[in-house]
Motif scaffolding. Structure first.
Motif, short mmCIF file in Angstrom:
data_model
loop_
_atom_site.label_atom_id
_atom_site.label_comp_id
_atom_site.label_asym_id
_atom_site.label_seq_id
_atom_site.Cartn_x
_atom_site.Cartn_y
_atom_site.Cartn_z
N VAL A 231 0.85 -1.18 0.00
CA VAL A 231 0.00 0.00 0.00
C VAL A 231 0.90 1.24 0.00
N HIS A 232 0.48 2.29 -0.72
CA HIS A 232 1.28 3.51 -0.79
C HIS A 232 1.30 4.24 0.55
N LEU A 233 0.19 4.85 0.94
CA LEU A 233 0.09 5.60 2.19
C LEU A 233 -0.97 4.96 3.07
N ASN A 234 -0.63 4.80 4.36
CA ASN A 234 -1.61 4.22 5.29
C ASN A 234 -1.45 4.80 6.70
N HIS A 235 -0.23 5.12 7.11
CA HIS A 235 0.01 5.67 8.44
C HIS A 235 -0.22 7.18 8.43
N ARG A 236 -1.01 7.65 9.37
CA ARG A 236 -1.36 9.07 9.39
C ARG A 236 -0.14 9.95 9.62
N SER A 237 0.85 9.48 10.38
CA SER A 237 2.05 10.29 10.60
C SER A 237 2.80 10.53 9.30
N ARG A 238 2.78 9.56 8.43
CA ARG A 238 3.44 9.69 7.12
C ARG A 238 2.69 10.70 6.25
N VAL A 239 1.38 10.64 6.29
CA VAL A 239 0.56 11.58 5.52
C VAL A 239 0.80 13.01 6.01
N GLU A 240 0.83 13.19 7.32
CA GLU A 240 1.06 14.52 7.88
C GLU A 240 2.45 15.03 7.56
N GLU A 241 3.43 14.13 7.56
CA GLU A 241 4.80 14.53 7.23
C GLU A 241 4.89 15.15 5.85
N THR B 256 -10.50 -8.31 -6.71
CA THR B 256 -10.23 -8.58 -8.13
C THR B 256 -8.99 -9.42 -8.36
N ILE B 257 -8.15 -9.62 -7.33
CA ILE B 257 -6.89 -10.35 -7.47
C ILE B 257 -6.90 -11.53 -6.50
N THR B 258 -6.74 -12.72 -7.01
CA THR B 258 -6.67 -13.90 -6.15
C THR B 258 -5.37 -13.89 -5.37
N LEU B 259 -5.48 -14.01 -4.05
CA LEU B 259 -4.31 -14.11 -3.19
C LEU B 259 -4.08 -15.57 -2.87
N ASP B 260 -2.86 -16.03 -3.13
CA ASP B 260 -2.51 -17.43 -2.93
C ASP B 260 -1.74 -17.61 -1.62
N PRO B 261 -1.71 -18.83 -1.08
CA PRO B 261 -0.96 -19.07 0.15
C PRO B 261 0.49 -18.61 0.02
N GLY B 262 0.96 -17.89 1.00
CA GLY B 262 2.32 -17.35 0.99
C GLY B 262 2.42 -15.93 0.48
N ASP B 263 1.38 -15.45 -0.22
CA ASP B 263 1.43 -14.09 -0.75
C ASP B 263 1.53 -13.07 0.39
N VAL B 264 2.14 -11.93 0.06
CA VAL B 264 2.46 -10.92 1.07
C VAL B 264 1.81 -9.59 0.71
N LEU B 265 1.24 -8.93 1.72
CA LEU B 265 0.77 -7.56 1.59
C LEU B 265 1.53 -6.71 2.60
N LEU B 266 2.15 -5.65 2.13
CA LEU B 266 2.86 -4.72 3.00
C LEU B 266 1.91 -3.59 3.37
N SER B 267 1.84 -3.26 4.67
CA SER B 267 0.74 -2.46 5.19
C SER B 267 1.06 -0.99 5.40
N GLY B 268 2.24 -0.51 4.97
CA GLY B 268 2.55 0.91 5.07
C GLY B 268 3.55 1.24 6.17
N THR B 269 4.16 2.42 6.04
CA THR B 269 5.22 2.83 6.97
C THR B 269 4.86 4.12 7.68
N PRO B 270 5.36 4.32 8.90
CA PRO B 270 5.16 5.61 9.59
C PRO B 270 6.07 6.70 9.01
N ALA B 271 6.02 7.87 9.62
CA ALA B 271 6.86 9.00 9.19
C ALA B 271 8.35 8.70 9.39
N ASN B 272 9.15 9.54 8.74
CA ASN B 272 10.60 9.60 8.94
C ASN B 272 11.39 8.51 8.22
#
Length: 281
Positions: A50-60, A201-217
């Motif tokens: 995901v591109h942006l998810n943490h509010r501190s990153r958005v505020e930064e 819309t996208i089939t997720l298979d066993p082992g697939d990874v989703l990265l959930s976003g980073t905080p500021a800095n």
């Protein structure tokens, strides 16, 4: 909470279970965790971030969150592991850490609701979604080279099951100094929502990874730096930065740049023109 790791043991890719300071294989072989050669704890067919998810990153960045999350793809050739070297190619300057939590899919997932999504998650691990911002001028949309270059997706050290993502801290350290200090409660969209959104819309298979976003800095790191990402209850992922011995070729393709877009993204809240768009030349 059980923690499973994959290591290179006597030349083979072996799944082990962590028991204190030791890793134990199904056949009883044991190795100290600090002495093991780690592999990524899962075998994804795809890595979605995901591109942006943490509010501190958005505020930064003095930005606004979109109405729904937006995503990009990291090829599996970018995978790296706990203890692995992250390569900054020669002729590049702006390699940034981004401490994150990775969701690992446990069974085939398609067209589920956020309330149902948790049943399709095998567990969670720590990630560092490195960005090579030298290529941001050409790849800002796809993020292919920015986020998908070789070695830029370390995962580990292990896969933890039965982990509740709510109210957990997420911290990044460079050479022992705390540089990112955030948590899951500042995420706009939680883990279950992210899985359900992609699986529409996208089939997720066993082992697939989703990265959930980073905080500021998020900031650039240099060859020789040691970067650690710690998520409460998931452990600490450690990697070191090395200089690539071969320069990025200059006889084809877009070249590394140092534009306003590159520098402002690399330095975030430390950029002197934050919130002010310099006139384009």
């Amino acid at each position: 909470m059980p923690e499973y790791r994959r290591i290179l043991l006597d030349g083979a890719d072996v799944q082990v279970v962590r028991e204190g300071d030791e890793l134990v294989a199904a056949d009883g072989r044991r190795v100290r965790a600090e002495e093991a050669v780690h592999l990524p704890p899962c075998r994804p067919t795809k890595v979605v971030a995901v591109h942006l998810n943490h509010r501190s990153r958005v505020e930064e960045f003095q930005a606004r969150l979109p109405a729904a999350p937006t995503f990009f793809h990291k090829p599996i050739s970018a995978l790296n592991a706990h203890g692995g070297a992250v390569v900054r190619p020669e002729r590049c300057k702006y390699l940034n850490y981004e401490g994150e939590i990775a969701i690992v899919i446990g069974r085939t997932c398609r067209n589920v609701s956020p309330k149902e999504a948790g049943a399709y998650i095998a567990g969670y691990t720590v990630a560092n979604d490195y960005g090579l911002h030298d290529f941001r001028d050409t790849d800002a949309g796809s993020m292919l080279r920015v986020k998908g270059s070789d070695t830029l997706c370390p995962l580990g050290p292990g896969l933890v099951t039965d982990w509740d993502f709510r109210g957990k801290y997420l911290r990044t350290y460079v050479n022992g100094e705390l540089v990112q200090d955030g948590g899951t409660d500042e995420m706009e969209w939680d883990m279950h929502y992210l899985v359900a959104d992609i699986a529409r819309t996208i089939t997720l298979d066993p082992g697939d990874v989703l990265l959930s976003g980073t905080p500021a800095n998020s900031r650039p790191v240099q060859p020789g730096d040691v970067v650690e990402v710690e998520a409460e209850g998931l452990g600490r992922l450690r990697n070191h930065i090395v200089a690539g011995p071969v320069p990025v070729r200059d006889d084809c393709g877009a070249q590394p740049t140092e534009s306003e877009e590159v520098i402002s993204t690399a330095f975030g809240g430390d950029w002197e023109f934050r919130g002010v768009r310099a006139p384009r030349r």
